[in-house]
Structure formats: C-alpha cells, structure tokens
Design a protein around this motif. Structure first.
Motif, PDB file in Angstrom:
ATOM      1  N   ASP A 136       0.861  -1.312  -0.068  1.00  0.00           N
ATOM      2  CA  ASP A 136      -0.005   0.024  -0.006  1.00  0.00           C
ATOM      3  C   ASP A 136       0.804   1.208   0.142  1.00  0.00           C
ATOM      4  O   ASP A 136       0.774   2.365  -0.573  1.00  0.00           O
ATOM      5  N   ALA A 137       1.965   1.343   0.872  1.00  0.00           N
ATOM      6  CA  ALA A 137       2.809   2.352   0.958  1.00  0.00           C
ATOM      7  C   ALA A 137       3.460   2.664  -0.684  1.00  0.00           C
ATOM      8  O   ALA A 137       3.561   3.742  -1.108  1.00  0.00           O
ATOM      9  N   CYS A 138       4.140   1.526  -1.169  1.00  0.00           N
ATOM     10  CA  CYS A 138       4.550   1.566  -2.519  1.00  0.00           C
ATOM     11  C   CYS A 138       3.685   2.073  -3.587  1.00  0.00           C
ATOM     12  O   CYS A 138       3.934   2.683  -4.467  1.00  0.00           O
ATOM     13  N   VAL A 139       2.065   1.715  -3.726  1.00  0.00           N
ATOM     14  CA  VAL A 139       1.327   2.349  -4.352  1.00  0.00           C
ATOM     15  C   VAL A 139       1.043   3.757  -4.297  1.00  0.00           C
ATOM     16  O   VAL A 139       1.078   4.663  -5.351  1.00  0.00           O
ATOM     17  N   LEU A 140       0.887   4.079  -3.062  1.00  0.00           N
ATOM     18  CA  LEU A 140       0.810   5.552  -2.741  1.00  0.00           C
ATOM     19  C   LEU A 140       1.979   6.451  -3.101  1.00  0.00           C
ATOM     20  O   LEU A 140       1.643   7.465  -3.554  1.00  0.00           O
ATOM     21  N   LEU A 141       2.946   5.814  -2.986  1.00  0.00           N
ATOM     22  CA  LEU A 141       4.325   6.762  -3.125  1.00  0.00           C
ATOM     23  C   LEU A 141       4.832   6.424  -4.634  1.00  0.00           C
ATOM     24  O   LEU A 141       5.771   6.960  -4.894  1.00  0.00           O
ATOM     25  N   ASN A 161       3.727  -2.454  -9.546  1.00  0.00           N
ATOM     26  CA  ASN A 161       3.880  -1.039  -9.572  1.00  0.00           C
ATOM     27  C   ASN A 161       4.719  -0.530 -10.258  1.00  0.00           C
ATOM     28  O   ASN A 161       5.229   0.462 -10.044  1.00  0.00           O
ATOM     29  N   LEU A 162       4.983  -1.221 -11.626  1.00  0.00           N
ATOM     30  CA  LEU A 162       6.018  -0.591 -12.370  1.00  0.00           C
ATOM     31  C   LEU A 162       5.556   0.246 -13.498  1.00  0.00           C
ATOM     32  O   LEU A 162       6.505   1.161 -14.066  1.00  0.00           O
ATOM     33  N   SER A 163       4.684  -0.363 -14.354  1.00  0.00           N
ATOM     34  CA  SER A 163       4.301   0.047 -15.565  1.00  0.00           C
ATOM     35  C   SER A 163       4.093   1.696 -15.638  1.00  0.00           C
ATOM     36  O   SER A 163       3.754   2.504 -14.486  1.00  0.00           O
ATOM     37  N   SER A 164       4.371   2.417 -16.611  1.00  0.00           N
ATOM     38  CA  SER A 164       4.331   3.625 -16.742  1.00  0.00           C
ATOM     39  C   SER A 164       3.127   4.380 -16.664  1.00  0.00           C
ATOM     40  O   SER A 164       2.848   5.531 -16.006  1.00  0.00           O
ATOM     41  N   GLU A 165       1.976   3.746 -17.149  1.00  0.00           N
ATOM     42  CA  GLU A 165       0.588   4.237 -16.934  1.00  0.00           C
ATOM     43  C   GLU A 165       0.106   3.656 -15.642  1.00  0.00           C
ATOM     44  O   GLU A 165      -0.121   2.499 -15.326  1.00  0.00           O
ATOM     45  N   HIS A 171      -0.440  -4.403  -8.670  1.00  0.00           N
ATOM     46  CA  HIS A 171       0.138  -4.451  -7.408  1.00  0.00           C
ATOM     47  C   HIS A 171      -0.280  -5.753  -6.613  1.00  0.00           C
ATOM     48  O   HIS A 171      -1.204  -6.480  -7.296  1.00  0.00           O
ATOM     49  N   TYR A 172       0.203  -5.966  -5.544  1.00  0.00           N
ATOM     50  CA  TYR A 172      -0.107  -7.131  -4.623  1.00  0.00           C
ATOM     51  C   TYR A 172      -1.653  -7.617  -4.457  1.00  0.00           C
ATOM     52  O   TYR A 172      -1.953  -8.527  -4.242  1.00  0.00           O
TER      53      TYR A 172
END
Length: 373
Positions: A136-141, A161-165, A171-172
C-alpha cells in the motif's frame, strides 16, 4: 564517463551493460525490507553489484535456526540484531556502497518516511501484515516493488507497481485482495523450508532490481513467477487487474498511517499477554498456572518443564478441560500460541488471564543457552 573500477570489470565487459549500466547502479537507492532467508541473498548480490545506497529494515535477532539458510550470519552472531550484522558484513564485502541500517519494525507510522527515500523496494518479509503494508505504501508513493515468497520447496517472485501508465500498474492486492486468516497459512517456522530455496528466490529478486535499474531484459512486471525446487518446474502467470482491489488501498498518507495492518490481517493481540522467556519461566512456576503446548504431538524440541499438550487443531474441542484462571501457551515460533490465545480470549473473555510465549520455544531455548554461556 566514470572512472574505471576493477571491481565491476565484468559488468563493463557486457556490451549492453558497460559503464552506463554500472553508473545507473551506483546512482540507485534500493530498500530491502527483511534481512532473513530472502533478504540475505538480495543484500549480498546488490551490494556486490555496486548499488549506490542500500537500506536494510529488520528488527529481528539472529537465531541458531536461521543459519541453515541465512548466509550473512555465523554462529557468533546468534542473539545480535540482524540488520546491524548485515550492514557490517556488507560494508566488508563492498565498502563503496552506502548502507543505511533501520533496526526497527516497519509500521504504518514509519513506513512512509523510510520508503519515500528510495527508488525501488524489495519485500523480503514473511507475513501478510507486512506485505500489505509495504504494498500500500509503494502504491501511494509510486515505488516499484519486487515481491518474493517461499513455502517448503516452492518460491514466488513478482514485480509490482512498475508500468508507466498508472491505470496499468499491477500491485499485490490484485493477486491477493485481502489477507487470508492467520490459521489458513502456515509459516516456515512450522512447516520448514529447504535451505537453498530462499537463496535462489532472493537472487531472482536481486536480478529483477538490476534489470529495472539498467533497462536490461524483460522484467516480471505484473507477472508472478512460481519455481519448484524439486522438479525445476517454472510457471509465469499474468496477474489480472481487478478494479475493486483499488478500493482496498488507503486514500492518502493520513489514512495509511492510521491503518493498523496487524488488526487488518486478523492478528490483533488485545488483552493477550506477550511473555519474554524470563517472564515465561517465572509464570509457569506458579501452582495456579496451566501451561499448554499447542504444537502437534512429537514436535521438537522437547521441553522439560511441567505442561500439558493440546494441539491447536484440537483446542476448540477441549476448552472444557481448561479450569484454571491463569493459562500460558507456547509453540515453536509464537504464531500458533498467539492464535490459540485468541481462541481462548474469544471463548472465555475476561474470566481468564491468557498469556503466550513470544517467539516460541525457539526464542526460549536460545535465551537459556545464552545465559549458560
């Protein structure tokens, strides 16, 4: 062009890597959360590869049972803080890296600040509360996340959480929207793990980090790789984006930091007493205390203090046997005893005092051995 450094000579020699690729590595900042079975190989290979800044988050201590697979540590390190030992060992391996040590438990209160300082995050944890928190932190950040998991003879690796769009980012929670119940999933402390497995999965995680930084190869973006050690069977599955999973992510930093991921994942410890080995020793000596081993029959190590055995799988059927006010529970690692304590708390409420041995009999034996020394 950077100054030639013989340490990275084999990287320079790669035609599609060269000085430019190594420069990217030296400018990167990577956070590794968990310095255990997966974290050790990730840290070793990223350090050797020349990652500029490596952060290590782990609040655990080295135990004897770790040494079968956690190759950064030695027998002399037992009882020491993992992150501190790992940081000092990596500094010897490659003094050109900057190592940042966080000897703390990652929580929703500190995760935002720590994760925001890094380019890539590697999840090497072993519990669902941490995995959802990190995700969740990685998605938000907006931080790329390399996930790894192991179970007995099988491991998994994925990149989230890598793709440019933004709308295409997997995500997980797209893989596991919500956490399973604690008693539905067993830990490697309970079921075991082949020692070389985390080494191989951890190296795959490190490989994904290097590929993301340098742009080499095809990254496991939104894909789950499953690897079986016994058969070498490997599967790569595309993870579908489920829009309803987006509603499970906190809306902002304030909401994230207010979220208790332990409660969210069903491991709340309300009114349950965590006992240290010393407190456990004192508690079980009282005549009015019933000590219960909730491990399965014949599990080792054996113990020589007074107790009864009621495996967790039989606990609900044997509640009527528990007549005393003080009940102390223990298991191998503390996970099953915590679950047993929750069952008793739900059944008896405040009519009994429920305690469990934190860290399990493994931590108890370790501390007793250290006291002898």
């Amino acid at each position: 062009m950077e100054k030639y450094n013989e340490r990275y000579a084999r990287h320079y020699a790669l035609s599609d890597f060269g000085f430019e690729g190594q420069q990217k590595m030296m400018e990167a900042k990577v956070l590794v959360i968990g310095a255990g079975g997966l974290g050790c190989p990730v840290l070793q290979y990223l350090s050797a590869a020349g990652i500029g800044v490596i952060g290590i988050v782990d609040h655990d201590h080295v135990s004897l049972s770790n040494l079968q697979r956690q190759t950064l540590y030695t027998t002399d390190d037992i009882g020491k803080q993992k992150s501190e030992v790992a940081a000092s060992r990596l500094a010897l391996m490659n003094p050109e890296n900057e190592i940042v040590n966080y000897s703390i438990e990652l929580t929703s209160n500190n995760a935002w600040k720590i994760i925001s300082e890094y380019d890539i995050v590697v999840d090497c944890t072993d519990n669902f509360a941490s995995r959802y928190l990190i995700n969740d932190a990685c998605v938000l950040l907006n931080k790329p996340l390399i996930f790894g998991a192991i179970y007995k003879y099988e491991g998994q690796v994925a990149v989230f959480n890598l793709s440019s769009e933004k709308k295409d980012r997997v995500h997980y929670r797209h893989l596991f929207p919500e956490s399973p119940k604690p008693d539905d999933v067993q830990n490697c402390n309970d079921v075991g793990v082949l020692g070389v497995l985390p080494g191989m999965i951890g190296m795959m995680q490190a490989n994904e980090v290097i590929k993301i930084i340098t742009g080499l190869g095809e990254v496991l973006d939104g894909k789950l790789l499953t690897f079986n050690m016994l058969t070498y069977e490997t599967y790569i599955l595309d993870i579908s984006i489920e829009q309803s999973a987006e509603n499970l992510i906190p809306n902002n930093r304030k909401t994230f930091e207010a979220t208790d991921y332990s409660i969210l994942c069903g491991i709340s410890k309300t009114n349950i007493n965590d006992l240290s080995p010393d407190h456990f020793t004192a508690m079980i000596s009282f005549d009015d205390t019933l000590t219960i081993d909730v491990r399965e029959l014949n599990e080792l190590p054996a113990v020589d203090f007074k107790h009864i055995q009621i495996p967790l799988s039989q606990l609900n059927e044997r509640l009527s046997e528990l007549k005393t006010f003080n009940i102390v529970l223990f298991c191998q690692s503390g996970k099953r005893s915590l679950k047993a304590a929750e069952i008793l708390m739900n059944h008896f409420g405040d009519t009994k005092k429920i305690s469990h041995l934190k860290g399990g009999i493994t931590a108890f034996k370790q501390e007793k051995n250290e006291q002898k020394d």
